[in-house]
Each structure stands twice: as C-alpha cells, then as structure tokens.
Design a protein around this motif. Sequence first.
Motif, PDB file in Angstrom:
ATOM      1  N   ALA A 111       6.639   6.666 -18.193  1.00 41.28           N
ATOM      2  CA  ALA A 111       5.582   7.555 -17.687  1.00 41.28           C
ATOM      3  C   ALA A 111       5.866   8.031 -16.274  1.00 41.28           C
ATOM      4  O   ALA A 111       5.535   9.168 -15.911  1.00 41.28           O
ATOM      5  N   GLY A 112       6.474   7.183 -15.462  1.00 39.47           N
ATOM      6  CA  GLY A 112       6.733   7.557 -14.074  1.00 39.47           C
ATOM      7  C   GLY A 112       7.875   8.540 -13.912  1.00 39.47           C
ATOM      8  O   GLY A 112       7.905   9.303 -12.942  1.00 39.47           O
ATOM      9  N   TYR A 113       8.805   8.563 -14.876  1.00 39.50           N
ATOM     10  CA  TYR A 113       9.966   9.456 -14.780  1.00 39.50           C
ATOM     11  C   TYR A 113       9.577  10.933 -14.749  1.00 39.50           C
ATOM     12  O   TYR A 113       9.950  11.649 -13.802  1.00 39.50           O
ATOM     13  N   PRO A 114       8.827  11.445 -15.721  1.00 44.89           N
ATOM     14  CA  PRO A 114       8.459  12.876 -15.636  1.00 44.89           C
ATOM     15  C   PRO A 114       7.551  13.179 -14.455  1.00 44.89           C
ATOM     16  O   PRO A 114       7.610  14.285 -13.900  1.00 44.89           O
ATOM     17  N   LEU A 115       6.709  12.232 -14.062  1.00 42.33           N
ATOM     18  CA  LEU A 115       5.837  12.473 -12.909  1.00 42.33           C
ATOM     19  C   LEU A 115       6.648  12.576 -11.623  1.00 42.33           C
ATOM     20  O   LEU A 115       6.285  13.325 -10.712  1.00 42.33           O
ATOM     21  N   ALA A 116       7.741  11.831 -11.530  1.00 40.65           N
ATOM     22  CA  ALA A 116       8.594  11.914 -10.349  1.00 40.65           C
ATOM     23  C   ALA A 116       9.396  13.208 -10.321  1.00 40.65           C
ATOM     24  O   ALA A 116       9.720  13.723  -9.248  1.00 40.65           O
ATOM     25  N   MET A 117       9.717  13.740 -11.501  1.00 40.21           N
ATOM     26  CA  MET A 117      10.543  14.954 -11.563  1.00 40.21           C
ATOM     27  C   MET A 117       9.707  16.225 -11.488  1.00 40.21           C
ATOM     28  O   MET A 117      10.231  17.290 -11.179  1.00 40.21           O
ATOM     29  N   THR A 118       8.405  16.128 -11.777  1.00 45.77           N
ATOM     30  CA  THR A 118       7.540  17.310 -11.776  1.00 45.77           C
ATOM     31  C   THR A 118       7.128  17.649 -10.356  1.00 45.77           C
ATOM     32  O   THR A 118       6.678  16.786  -9.601  1.00 45.77           O
ATOM     33  N   PHE A 134      20.409  13.804 -10.004  1.00 45.81           N
ATOM     34  CA  PHE A 134      20.001  14.433 -11.261  1.00 45.81           C
ATOM     35  C   PHE A 134      20.752  15.746 -11.479  1.00 45.81           C
ATOM     36  O   PHE A 134      21.225  16.035 -12.595  1.00 45.81           O
ATOM     37  N   GLU A 135      20.869  16.550 -10.430  1.00 44.18           N
ATOM     38  CA  GLU A 135      21.548  17.838 -10.562  1.00 44.18           C
ATOM     39  C   GLU A 135      23.025  17.657 -10.892  1.00 44.18           C
ATOM     40  O   GLU A 135      23.589  18.402 -11.702  1.00 44.18           O
ATOM     41  N   ALA A 136      23.665  16.666 -10.294  1.00 45.70           N
ATOM     42  CA  ALA A 136      25.070  16.405 -10.603  1.00 45.70           C
ATOM     43  C   ALA A 136      25.237  15.952 -12.051  1.00 45.70           C
ATOM     44  O   ALA A 136      26.201  16.340 -12.731  1.00 45.70           O
ATOM     45  N   ALA A 137      24.291  15.127 -12.533  1.00 50.05           N
ATOM     46  CA  ALA A 137      24.360  14.672 -13.924  1.00 50.05           C
ATOM     47  C   ALA A 137      24.180  15.833 -14.891  1.00 50.05           C
ATOM     48  O   ALA A 137      24.856  15.909 -15.927  1.00 50.05           O
ATOM     49  N   ARG A 138      23.294  16.764 -14.559  1.00 44.75           N
ATOM     50  CA  ARG A 138      23.067  17.922 -15.420  1.00 44.75           C
ATOM     51  C   ARG A 138      24.304  18.823 -15.452  1.00 44.75           C
ATOM     52  O   ARG A 138      24.654  19.371 -16.501  1.00 44.75           O
ATOM     53  N   ILE A 139      24.969  18.981 -14.327  1.00 41.69           N
ATOM     54  CA  ILE A 139      26.188  19.791 -14.288  1.00 41.69           C
ATOM     55  C   ILE A 139      27.273  19.178 -15.171  1.00 41.69           C
ATOM     56  O   ILE A 139      28.040  19.890 -15.841  1.00 41.69           O
ATOM     57  N   ASP A 140      27.311  17.853 -15.207  1.00 43.89           N
ATOM     58  CA  ASP A 140      28.304  17.156 -16.035  1.00 43.89           C
ATOM     59  C   ASP A 140      27.922  17.113 -17.499  1.00 43.89           C
ATOM     60  O   ASP A 140      28.637  16.505 -18.312  1.00 43.89           O
ATOM     61  N   GLY A 141      26.796  17.729 -17.856  1.00 41.52           N
ATOM     62  CA  GLY A 141      26.396  17.813 -19.256  1.00 41.52           C
ATOM     63  C   GLY A 141      25.447  16.727 -19.726  1.00 41.52           C
ATOM     64  O   GLY A 141      25.204  16.596 -20.928  1.00 41.52           O
ATOM     65  N   ARG A 149      20.792   6.303 -18.778  1.00 47.00           N
ATOM     66  CA  ARG A 149      22.144   5.938 -18.381  1.00 47.00           C
ATOM     67  C   ARG A 149      22.350   5.862 -16.874  1.00 47.00           C
ATOM     68  O   ARG A 149      23.222   5.119 -16.408  1.00 47.00           O
ATOM     69  N   LEU A 150      21.577   6.622 -16.124  1.00 45.23           N
ATOM     70  CA  LEU A 150      21.803   6.664 -14.674  1.00 45.23           C
ATOM     71  C   LEU A 150      20.612   6.168 -13.862  1.00 45.23           C
ATOM     72  O   LEU A 150      20.768   5.317 -12.991  1.00 45.23           O
TER      73      LEU A 150
END
Length: 272
Positions: A88-95, A166-173, A182-183
Amino acid sequence: MASALPQRRIAAYVVVLVFAALFLAPLVLALSTSLKSPEEITRVLAPPLSLHVQNYGVAFSEMGRSFLNSLLITAPAVVLSILIGSIAGYPLAMTRGRGGKIVYFVLLSGMLVPFQIVQIPLFVMIHAIGLYDTIPGMWLVHTAYAVPFCTFFMRNFFSSVPRSMFEAARIDGCTVTGYFWRLLLPASTSGLAALAIIQSRAIWNDLLFAITLTSSDNARPVTVAIAGFTSGTQVEYGPLMAATVVSTLPVMLAYLAFQKSFVRGLLGGSGK
C-alpha cells in the motif's frame, strides 16, 4: 578547547549511563523479584538471599502453551501487516498528485481510532465468521489494525529512496512491479527490520485484543496468562515476575539481533 572536549564527552557518557540505568531498573527489579521467596517479596530493593527458581516452574506451568500461541500469533501477523503496508505504501510514495495525498490521509485516519470504539463490533464480527478464540482470527485482527501504521511507515521510507533509482530501473526495462519486488524492497531492509521490531513489540504485548477475542488455551497469548497471576484477593508476585521476564525475552532478543537495522530504518536507511 582540548580539555573541554573530553569533559563534554564524559558528561555525555554520564547522561547516557543515567538514562540506561533508568530504563534497565524495571527489568532488573523484575528479575530480582522473580528469584525471591514469598517471604522476601516485601523487601523490594534488596537482592534475593537465595535463588528461588521454583517461581519459574510455576510460571511455565501456569502459562501452558500461551507462550507458543504468542509466537504463532506474532510472527505471521507481523509478516502480513508489513507486506500489506509495503504494497500500500509503494504507490502512495510514487504518486505526486492530490489524489494520492487524499488516500494517504484517509488511511492514516485508521491510526486515530481507539480500540475501545471497535471492541464490541469486532467481537461480534469475529464470532460471526467463526474465528473467535482461534489463532487465524488474531492474525486477521492484528493485521487489519496495523495496516494504517505500516502503510504510513513504509510510505515515508520509500519516499526517502531517490527517485533516480526508479528512473534508472525503468530505462533498463524493469516494470513498475518488478522495481518494487526486485529493487525497492531489497533496498529497504533496514526499514522493514525497524518496522518488524515495532510491530513485534506491539502485537506481542497486546492484551485488549487477546482478552476480547480469546477464551481458552487454544489461542490465549502470554499476556492473558500473565494477567491470570493476579486476582481480587491475591497476587503471586514471584511467578508473576518470572512470567514477565520470560515474556520479554523474545522481543529483547529480536531487538538485539537487529538493532543496527532498526536504527538505520528509523533514520531513513539506505535512502539517505
């Protein structure tokens, strides 16, 4: 200046030792009382003249399987509450929008609800679904009641992790879900450890839920067993203190084992 620094350090050590002594005093007093005979109980501050270890035998016989029940209740409830709070805390931290803040504060409102308000409805609900006086019923209650705090804690911890990760992980696919499992979670072990210790202490020491939702040795935790050493006419101080000392050991050992992770988690952990 050179002489002032050691003096300040000595003063700091003295202050720390004083506070440590104050915090240790109740535990030392309980340990001392647990080893006294009934005749020595009234001499509160005096050490025991002989080790009356029979108090521990009485304590274990009276507690029965309640110590095991507490372990069976605490461990799964801690894992479930932290898992749900992290998810539950993950999307709240990213929003970053207003909607996320509204949902966050709605969840936080659950932390402001006293147990006494929901005590009777909770008893009726647990009894109706057939989980009264069962260990799974205690899992459900402790998990549900802990989710707001776990969400609050993990949301703030996840927010301290640099977004560049997070942005680096998204760039790596990496997918959004893959980044979480995983991270982010492996990078948040100190926060998870700190929250686990906090939740373990809260669930292990719970008495109100235990008295309301259990009635037999099948699910009765150790706190209810300890309360049974007192009655309206007599208090068995020796066995009571022995049971108290035994019941504090699991939480103390957990803290000593993970104290570094606990401190790092409270200070922000790997996100700093």
